[in-house]
Scaffold this active site. Sequence first.
Site, PDB file in Angstrom:
ATOM      1  N   THR A   1      -6.749  10.940   5.096  1.00 44.00           N
ATOM      2  CA  THR A   1      -5.712   9.906   5.174  1.00 44.00           C
ATOM      3  C   THR A   1      -4.405  10.526   4.705  1.00 44.00           C
ATOM      4  O   THR A   1      -4.411  11.351   3.793  1.00 44.00           O
ATOM      5  CB  THR A   1      -6.089   8.741   4.231  1.00 44.00           C
TER       6      THR A   1
ATOM      7  N   ARG B   1     -14.039  -2.693  10.908  1.00 47.43           N
ATOM      8  CA  ARG B   1     -13.722  -2.590   9.473  1.00 47.43           C
ATOM      9  C   ARG B   1     -12.269  -2.098   9.266  1.00 47.43           C
ATOM     10  O   ARG B   1     -11.805  -1.187   9.917  1.00 47.43           O
ATOM     11  CB  ARG B   1     -14.699  -1.602   8.844  1.00 47.43           C
TER      12      ARG B   1
ATOM     13  N   GLY C   1      -9.704  -0.732   6.159  1.00 45.25           N
ATOM     14  CA  GLY C   1      -9.706  -0.261   4.774  1.00 45.25           C
ATOM     15  C   GLY C   1      -8.476  -0.749   4.037  1.00 45.25           C
ATOM     16  O   GLY C   1      -7.847  -1.753   4.419  1.00 45.25           O
ATOM     17  N   ASP C   2      -8.111  -0.034   2.999  1.00 48.96           N
ATOM     18  CA  ASP C   2      -6.950  -0.422   2.189  1.00 48.96           C
ATOM     19  C   ASP C   2      -5.623   0.017   2.809  1.00 48.96           C
ATOM     20  O   ASP C   2      -4.576  -0.553   2.506  1.00 48.96           O
ATOM     21  CB  ASP C   2      -7.052   0.208   0.791  1.00 48.96           C
TER      22      ASP C   2
ATOM     23  N   THR D   1      -5.272   6.862  -1.304  1.00 47.29           N
ATOM     24  CA  THR D   1      -6.324   7.404  -0.448  1.00 47.29           C
ATOM     25  C   THR D   1      -7.636   7.376  -1.219  1.00 47.29           C
ATOM     26  O   THR D   1      -7.657   7.647  -2.417  1.00 47.29           O
ATOM     27  CB  THR D   1      -6.016   8.843   0.001  1.00 47.29           C
ATOM     28  N   GLY D   2      -8.703   7.002  -0.519  1.00 47.25           N
ATOM     29  CA  GLY D   2      -9.988   6.941  -1.201  1.00 47.25           C
ATOM     30  C   GLY D   2     -10.867   5.887  -0.570  1.00 47.25           C
ATOM     31  O   GLY D   2     -10.620   5.456   0.566  1.00 47.25           O
TER      32      GLY D   2
ATOM     33  N   GLY E   1     -11.740   2.770   0.480  1.00 44.76           N
ATOM     34  CA  GLY E   1     -10.857   1.625   0.683  1.00 44.76           C
ATOM     35  C   GLY E   1     -11.326   0.305   0.103  1.00 44.76           C
ATOM     36  O   GLY E   1     -10.511  -0.489  -0.387  1.00 44.76           O
TER      37      GLY E   1
HETATM   38  N1  ASP Z   1      -8.603   4.747   2.230  1.00 45.62           N
HETATM   39  C1  ASP Z   1      -9.065   5.033   3.561  1.00 45.62           C
HETATM   40  C2  ASP Z   1      -9.941   3.894   4.013  1.00 45.62           C
HETATM   41  O1  ASP Z   1     -10.732   3.410   3.250  1.00 45.62           O
HETATM   42  C3  ASP Z   1      -9.821   6.311   3.676  1.00 45.62           C
HETATM   43  C4  ASP Z   1      -9.299   7.488   2.902  1.00 45.62           C
HETATM   44  O2  ASP Z   1      -8.275   7.424   2.269  1.00 45.62           O
HETATM   45  O3  ASP Z   1      -9.960   8.552   2.936  1.00 45.62           O
HETATM   46  O4  ASP Z   1      -9.866   3.543   5.169  1.00 45.62           O
END
Ligand code: ASP
Length: 353
Positions: free
Chosen positions: A220, A248, A250-251, A271-272, A274
């Site tokens: 991301t 789906r 994410g955040d 990032t992470g 979500g």
């Molecule tokens: N945060 C992103 C999501 O959950 C994915 C990521 O940052 O790796 O869609």
Amino acid sequence: MLKNISTLCFFALLFWACEAPTEATSDSSETKENPINTEETPAEYAIVIHGGAGTILRSDLTPEQDAAYREALNKALDIGEEILKNGGTSIDAVEQTIHFMEDSPLFNAGKGAVFNHEGHNEMDASLMMGNDRMAGAVGGVSNIKHPISAARAVMEKSPHVLLTGKGAEQFAADQNLEIVDPSYFYTQRRWDALQNALAREKEEGEAQVELDHNERKKGTVGCVALDKEGNIVAGTSTGGMTNKRWNRLGDSPIIGAGTFADNATCGVSCTGHGEFFIRWAVAYDVAARMAYKGIDINTAASEVINEELVKAGGEGGLIALDKMGNITMPFNSEGMYRGYAKPGERVVAIYKE
Ligand code: ASP
């Protein structure tokens, strides 16, 4: 003589009584607005970027891959810094920097986005202005070459904040944004990652949710910039998580979760995993802690990433900057592609170093 002294004391007391409350008020409001030392000179401009967080170990990357990521991060910073240095706006810097990262197959955004369960790329992006809290976002789009530009268009050309799926794609086409065939986003590496995830899912059955998390391919992208006018803008763009299902989101397209900006506090891009970032309202929580607790950006971001999310089991990181140009890039995973630039200062990093 005694009368003179008591008159003096009376006036001294009166002065103290009038001054004391005023001082206390201005102190607390200043703490709220300028979490860091108010006498510090603000940076002329500043830019910070991430290219995703996760299990990124030194042993995972060949020297060539390591060099390719560092080169891409530096090029991305060059693009944004050039705009800011020449007096351009933070929104242009964020959009153009993210364009470059969306075009790079190295990152999970635009070309190089991960595949969903059905073998398609579904992308999300968002952007927020720190001066007036205007924001725009798109979710689950499959044919917009630069989702971050679609997010900007939603903010500037529609009365809404978040558009999804076919509607968002129609809106982007109406705004003459570049539309591409969905096959444009294909990369072998991300396709293979989906095949691995599907194979493991078959073997492990119901382990799908956990599998998504562990097999999630980092990448991301995000950017936060401060321009010479003192305006902060934050933006995030992603392909989401490998093997995601059921449309789906994410955040990343959620304002307050993956992206937030307010000139009074800070701009944030996350990032992470979500689902955790949504439930912990991570991006907003950093700004709220600065505003309500009067703490600096580094402490606020670290509390959220290294305390709250660690307790919850939510993996990831964020980048943030405040109006003084103070920058923080905390993460609780093994690594995060990241970097920043300010006049005379440049950092690019990948692992915990
Ligand atoms: N945060 C992103 C999501 O959950 C994915 C990521 O940052 O790796 O869609």
